[in-house]
Design a protein around this motif. Structure first.
Motif, PDB file in Angstrom:
ATOM      1  N   HIS A  46      30.583 -27.183 -26.154  1.00 28.62           N
ATOM      2  CA  HIS A  46      30.861 -25.771 -26.439  1.00 28.62           C
ATOM      3  C   HIS A  46      31.104 -24.960 -25.167  1.00 28.62           C
ATOM      4  N   GLY A  47      31.788 -23.850 -25.347  1.00 33.02           N
ATOM      5  CA  GLY A  47      32.024 -22.912 -24.255  1.00 33.02           C
ATOM      6  C   GLY A  47      30.962 -21.831 -24.231  1.00 33.02           C
ATOM      7  N   GLY A  48      31.209 -20.830 -23.401  1.00 37.17           N
ATOM      8  CA  GLY A  48      30.285 -19.709 -23.304  1.00 37.17           C
ATOM      9  C   GLY A  48      29.958 -19.317 -21.878  1.00 37.17           C
ATOM     10  N   GLY A  49      30.821 -19.693 -20.942  1.00 41.05           N
ATOM     11  CA  GLY A  49      30.611 -19.272 -19.556  1.00 41.05           C
ATOM     12  C   GLY A  49      29.304 -19.756 -18.956  1.00 41.05           C
ATOM     13  N   TYR A  50      28.740 -20.823 -19.488  1.00 39.55           N
ATOM     14  CA  TYR A  50      27.493 -21.439 -19.016  1.00 39.55           C
ATOM     15  C   TYR A  50      26.253 -20.602 -19.318  1.00 39.55           C
ATOM     16  N   VAL A  51      26.436 -19.400 -19.883  1.00 39.97           N
ATOM     17  CA  VAL A  51      25.293 -18.517 -20.102  1.00 39.97           C
ATOM     18  C   VAL A  51      25.016 -18.230 -21.579  1.00 39.97           C
ATOM     19  N   ASN A  74      28.312 -33.219 -31.433  1.00 43.50           N
ATOM     20  CA  ASN A  74      28.405 -31.813 -31.055  1.00 43.50           C
ATOM     21  C   ASN A  74      27.029 -31.412 -30.534  1.00 43.50           C
ATOM     22  N   PHE A  75      26.938 -30.914 -29.303  1.00 43.10           N
ATOM     23  CA  PHE A  75      25.606 -30.713 -28.725  1.00 43.10           C
ATOM     24  C   PHE A  75      25.454 -29.387 -28.002  1.00 43.10           C
ATOM     25  N   ASN A  76      24.192 -28.992 -27.874  1.00 41.51           N
ATOM     26  CA  ASN A  76      23.809 -27.863 -27.025  1.00 41.51           C
ATOM     27  C   ASN A  76      23.414 -28.405 -25.663  1.00 41.51           C
ATOM     28  N   TYR A  77      23.671 -27.614 -24.642  1.00 43.19           N
ATOM     29  CA  TYR A  77      23.183 -27.932 -23.297  1.00 43.19           C
ATOM     30  C   TYR A  77      22.407 -26.738 -22.784  1.00 43.19           C
ATOM     31  N   ARG A  78      21.571 -26.985 -21.790  1.00 41.22           N
ATOM     32  CA  ARG A  78      20.751 -25.916 -21.227  1.00 41.22           C
ATOM     33  C   ARG A  78      21.636 -24.932 -20.449  1.00 41.22           C
ATOM     34  N   LEU A  79      21.358 -23.645 -20.628  1.00 40.63           N
ATOM     35  CA  LEU A  79      22.225 -22.577 -20.134  1.00 40.63           C
ATOM     36  C   LEU A  79      21.662 -21.869 -18.904  1.00 40.63           C
ATOM     37  N   ALA A  80      22.586 -21.322 -18.108  1.00 37.53           N
ATOM     38  CA  ALA A  80      22.236 -20.448 -16.989  1.00 37.53           C
ATOM     39  C   ALA A  80      21.853 -19.085 -17.575  1.00 37.53           C
TER      40      ALA A  80
END
Length: 181
Positions: A46-51, A74-80
């Motif tokens: 997924h997108g989202g500007g890393y945040v 399809n996964f979530n990753y840890r965000l800034a």
């Protein structure tokens, strides 16, 4: 999106923990009902500007890809800013390690793997491909190593789609353009 029906005849396995954070490191798998053999597998980032952003935004997109005959992770990753770079790359690597360990259960084919991403997800997927195909690109102490289920070079295909990129012997994505340069 809640009013949009999911495609019929799709198996969904939701919120599977794949990494160290039971809050952030969750993934979904989609595949056609009745799948008996490993399917070409798409990993969606997924997108989202890393945040910001989550896998939920791509829930219907991934289900539709499964309707078309793919297995989709399809996964979530840890965000800034809470999590610093290269955490999203480490999470992507953890997803691929999980994929290798669980391929049979979820009809995933690590030999026919496609990384796709939107915005920040596209950058993560392309940077991960660079790491997977060029061992000089990343410091092993910072990142670790890419998973080996068969051979990771079989997991990342060049743009021609004809054959896998060979680790340690990078080839141009567009050979004719490289010849002109």
């Amino acid at each position: 999106d809640k009013q949009i029906p999911l495609p019929e005849r799709i198996t969904q396995c939701r919120n599977i923990i794949y990494g160290p954070s039971s809050i952030w490191n969750r993934l979904d798998v989609y595949y056609p009902d009745g799948a008996a053999a490993p399917l070409p597998t798409i990993v969606s980032i997924h997108g989202g500007g890393y945040v910001y952003g989550t896998k939920e935004v791509y829930h219907f997109y991934c289900a539709d890809l499964a309707r078309r005959g793919f297995a989709v992770v399809n996964f979530n990753y840890r965000l800034a800013p809470e999590w610093k770079f290269p955490t999203p790359l480490k999470d992507t690597n953890a997803v691929l390690e999980w994929l290798c360990r669980n391929a049979t259960t979820y009809h995933l084919d690590p030999q026919r793997l496609f990384l796709v991403g939107d915005s920040a997800g596209a950058q993560i997927s392309s940077q991960y491909a660079a790491i997977a195909t060029n061992p000089d690109y990343v410091c092993p102490t910072e990142f670790g190593s890419v998973p080996d289920c068969g051979s990771v070079c079989d997991m990342i295909f060049n743009a021609t789609g004809k054959r896998p990129v060979v680790i340690g012997k990078p080839e141009p994505l567009m050979p004719q353009l490289a010849m002109e340069l």
